[in-house]
Design an enzyme around this catalytic site. Structure first.
Site, mmCIF file in Angstrom:
data_model
loop_
_atom_site.group_PDB
_atom_site.id
_atom_site.type_symbol
_atom_site.label_atom_id
_atom_site.label_comp_id
_atom_site.label_asym_id
_atom_site.label_seq_id
_atom_site.Cartn_x
_atom_site.Cartn_y
_atom_site.Cartn_z
ATOM 1 N N ASP A 137 -0.346 99.841 139.697
ATOM 2 C CA ASP A 137 0.332 100.731 138.751
ATOM 3 C C ASP A 137 0.328 100.193 137.317
ATOM 4 O OD1 ASP A 137 2.515 103.004 138.582
ATOM 5 O OD2 ASP A 137 3.411 101.313 137.534
ATOM 6 N N GLU A 142 -4.666 101.874 137.971
ATOM 7 C CA GLU A 142 -4.268 102.971 137.089
ATOM 8 C C GLU A 142 -4.242 102.437 135.663
ATOM 9 O OE1 GLU A 142 -0.556 105.897 136.015
ATOM 10 O OE2 GLU A 142 -0.276 103.769 136.372
HETATM 11 C C1 NOJ Z 1 2.757 105.061 136.629
HETATM 12 C C2 NOJ Z 1 3.226 105.820 137.820
HETATM 13 O O1 NOJ Z 1 2.190 106.626 138.304
HETATM 14 C C3 NOJ Z 1 4.435 106.614 137.371
HETATM 15 O O2 NOJ Z 1 4.837 107.535 138.334
HETATM 16 C C4 NOJ Z 1 5.532 105.649 137.027
HETATM 17 O O3 NOJ Z 1 6.628 106.360 136.493
HETATM 18 C C5 NOJ Z 1 5.077 104.619 136.000
HETATM 19 N N1 NOJ Z 1 3.764 104.106 136.265
HETATM 20 C C6 NOJ Z 1 6.027 103.455 135.949
HETATM 21 O O4 NOJ Z 1 5.874 102.642 137.086
#
Ligand code: NOJ
Ligand code: MG
Length: 592
Positions: free
Chosen positions: A236, A306
């Protein structure tokens, strides 16, 4: 042939040059067998919304386990589960208070082990969502950091106030850094008398990666899950991991969206908080740990990151190099970022072309059209049913990984969530006037299994988010049993094509006519192949396929059509490829 019965306004289509796509492999050479993670469809489960087994209105691990048949019926070979660790749910699991335990709402370590072995029995891989950038403010580490205990003293990013506001008497944040969810990224802690950094909500303090102990602690958690037998991680928010140690103000972005306020993240250029070089050093160590497990038994442990960086060139750096591999892939958000309402075939063609042009040699592509942070594909564009099937075909049949967000296989739409029902911090934080612009609740409503109460998701009186009211028609059971074509049936056909050598090793030729009305691509291997043709405009289109694409025979069999395809064309019939007719916003796949 069937088409000849219709009077069709024939548009003389001038196709652009072949888009110059690089072949994923040279089909003449002996292709290397694909690795599991290249082959399998990755299905994203949002655990709160998949299946509730205990009637509390929130999905859970036992619920997921009770729905494994659905994965088999879709041909899904890997599931990525959004965070299931212990969490106070201030960001619905992305705020973790124990990296090596399961949130009681979802189950226990025991229920995790049960789910994990049930998946293994079906040969479905399990990918955990891992959140290295921050923990919850309820993590014991944070408490020890507030109290300046030993190595935890600088486990988080602490800074003195810039001063005291003379009128309010309040401490002033160290700089202008904003949270992704809006408002200052700094919150004052009375006890420690310092501000801590949180690039998301205040309940998500950023871990301090300048401290080598943090890396060790986080990689120890990664190792814990590897030892539990998981097959990999979706990692993430990685560009947020490091901050420039000058802690200087970030400049205003001259290209900011016109609606952005000075308290919005989008107002600034994140030159001191985003995508700093340390990110790659950390991820290389993460990857090394995975590779150690891969070496031990030959089964690849994978890392998908991501990284919402501003350019494709920057994104491609996340693949790493042969000397220093980083991710197996960075998620490809181009169909979300660059294909907007009112798009045309050229836009799709550009996305496909640029990905293959920029992807480093020897790497593997990936395709997706939605996730838990973005509006559903069926709602982003016209409500036309054909769009859902078209995008599923793009995701599943282009060379590369396919990532499906739950519900895309049945064409779930965004739900209208009132301010009173809004729970997503991204919506709550900006208030009733702007929440619809930011809230991610609409794409997170529970899965539709059947037309029972709460679509078979839960027996609770109230589910954690309201159900989308279209579930009596749009659900798995109805689409499975329908005598007519359905999104689910199309999805199953697309998934089956991924099991062929044409999909695995076939060439790729992609074409978009200059007028933008269409997009098409062919995949051919050893004389066999298929071609996908998409009509993205409101007029019927007729295409002489062999005139546009290379190596297309005169006749081909209809393999699949989008739901409600016009003009009516039966799957399995043979048609002439020189006169393929596609109704407005429909798509067709021919096999030869
Ligand atoms: C990216 C995640 O996909 C999202 O849902 C989240 O709020 C943020 N990162 C913080 O972890
Ligand atoms: Mg439950």
């Amino acid at each position: 042939m069937a088409a000849a019965r219709f009077i069709i306004p024939f548009l003389a289509l001038v196709f652009g040059l072949a888009l110059g796509i690089k072949l994923p492999q040279n089909p003449d050479e002996n292709p290397e067998p694909l690795k599991w993670w290249q082959q399998e469809i990755i299905y994203q489960v949002y655990p709160r919304s998949h299946q509730d087994s205990d009637g509390d209105g929130v999905g859970d691990l036992a619920g997921i386990q009770s729905r494994l048949d659905h994965f088999d019926e879709l041909g899904v070979g890997a599931v990525w589960i959004s965070p299931i660790y212990k969490s106070p749910m201030k960001d619905f699991g992305y705020d973790i208070s124990n990296f090596t335990d399961i949130e009681p709402q979802f189950g226990t370590l025991e229920s995790f082990k049960n789910l994990s072995s049930a998946l293994k029995e079906r040969n479905i891989k399990l990918i955990m969502d891992f959140v290295p950038n921050h923990s919850s403010d309820e993590h014991p580490w944070f408490n020890m950091s507030i109290n300046r205990e030993g190595i935890y003293d600088d486990f988080y990013v602490w800074k003195d106030p810039k001063g005291i506001n003379s009128t309010t008497g309040e401490p002033i944040p160290p700089n202008n850094w904003m949270s992704v969810f809006g408002g200052s990224a700094w919150t004052f802690n009375e006890q420690r008398q310092q501000f801590y950094l949180h690039q998301f909500v205040a309940g998500q303090p950023d871990l301090n990666y300048e401290n080598p102990e943090v890396t060790k602690a986080i990689l120890a958690a990664v190792k814990f899950w590897l030892d539990m037998g998981v097959d990999g991680f979706r990692v993430d928010a990685v560009p947020h991991l490091f901050e420039n140690q000058t802690f200087a103000d970030e400049p205003v972005d001259p290209n900011r969206p016109p609606t952005a306020l000075p308290t919005d993240w989008a107002y600034y250029q994140h030159i001191y908080t985003y995508n700093l070089p340390g990110v790659f050093d950390f991820l290389a160590r993460f990857r090394e740990l995975l590779d150690i497990y891969t070496w031990a038994d030959g089964i690849e442990r994978v890392m998908f990151v991501e990284a919402g960086v501003p350019t494709l060139d920057l994104l491609m750096e996340y693949y790493g190099t042969p000397e220093r591999p980083i991710a197996h892939f960075p998620f490809n958000f181009e169909f979300i970022n660059r294909v907007k309402s009112g798009f045309n075939g050229t836009n799709i063609g550009d996305v496909v072309d640029e990905w293959f042009t920029k992807m480093p040699e020897g790497q593997w592509a990936n395709w997706l059209v939605g996730n838990h942070d973005n509006g559903r594909v069926g709602s982003r564009f016209s409500p036309s049913a054909g769009i859902v099937d078209a995008f599923n075909a793009l995701v599943l049949l282009l060379p590369g990984n396919a990532v499906t967000y739950y519900g895309e296989e049945i064409g779930m739409q965004n739900a209208n969530i009132s301010w009173e029902d809004t729970v997503d911090p991204a919506g709550c934080q900006v208030g009733p006037d702007r929440y619809q612009q930011f809230s991610r609740d609409p794409e997170r409503t529970p899965m539709h299994w059947n037309d029972d109460q709460n679509a078979g998701f839960s027996t609770a009186n109230k589910t954690w988010l309201p159900m989308h009211p279209d579930y009596p028609e749009v659900n798995v059971e109805a689409q499975k049993n329908s005598t007519e074509n359905s999104h689910l049936k199309v999805y199953q056909l697309l998934s089956a094509l991924r099991q062929t050598d044409v999909w695995r090793y076939g060439s790729l030729e992609s074409q978009a006519p200059e007028n933008g009305s269409l997009f098409g691509f062919s995949r051919i291997y050893n004389g066999k192949g298929f071609i996908c043709l998409f009509n993205f405009v409101d007029e019927i289109q007729t295409i002489n396929v062999p005139q546009v694409f290379e190596n297309i025979p005169q006749n081909a069999t209809v393999y699949s059509t989008s739901v409600g395809f016009q003009p009516e064309t039966a799957v399995g019939t043979t048609i002439g490829t020189d006169n393929v007719v596609i109704g407005a916003r429909h798509s067709i796949i021919l096999e030869f």
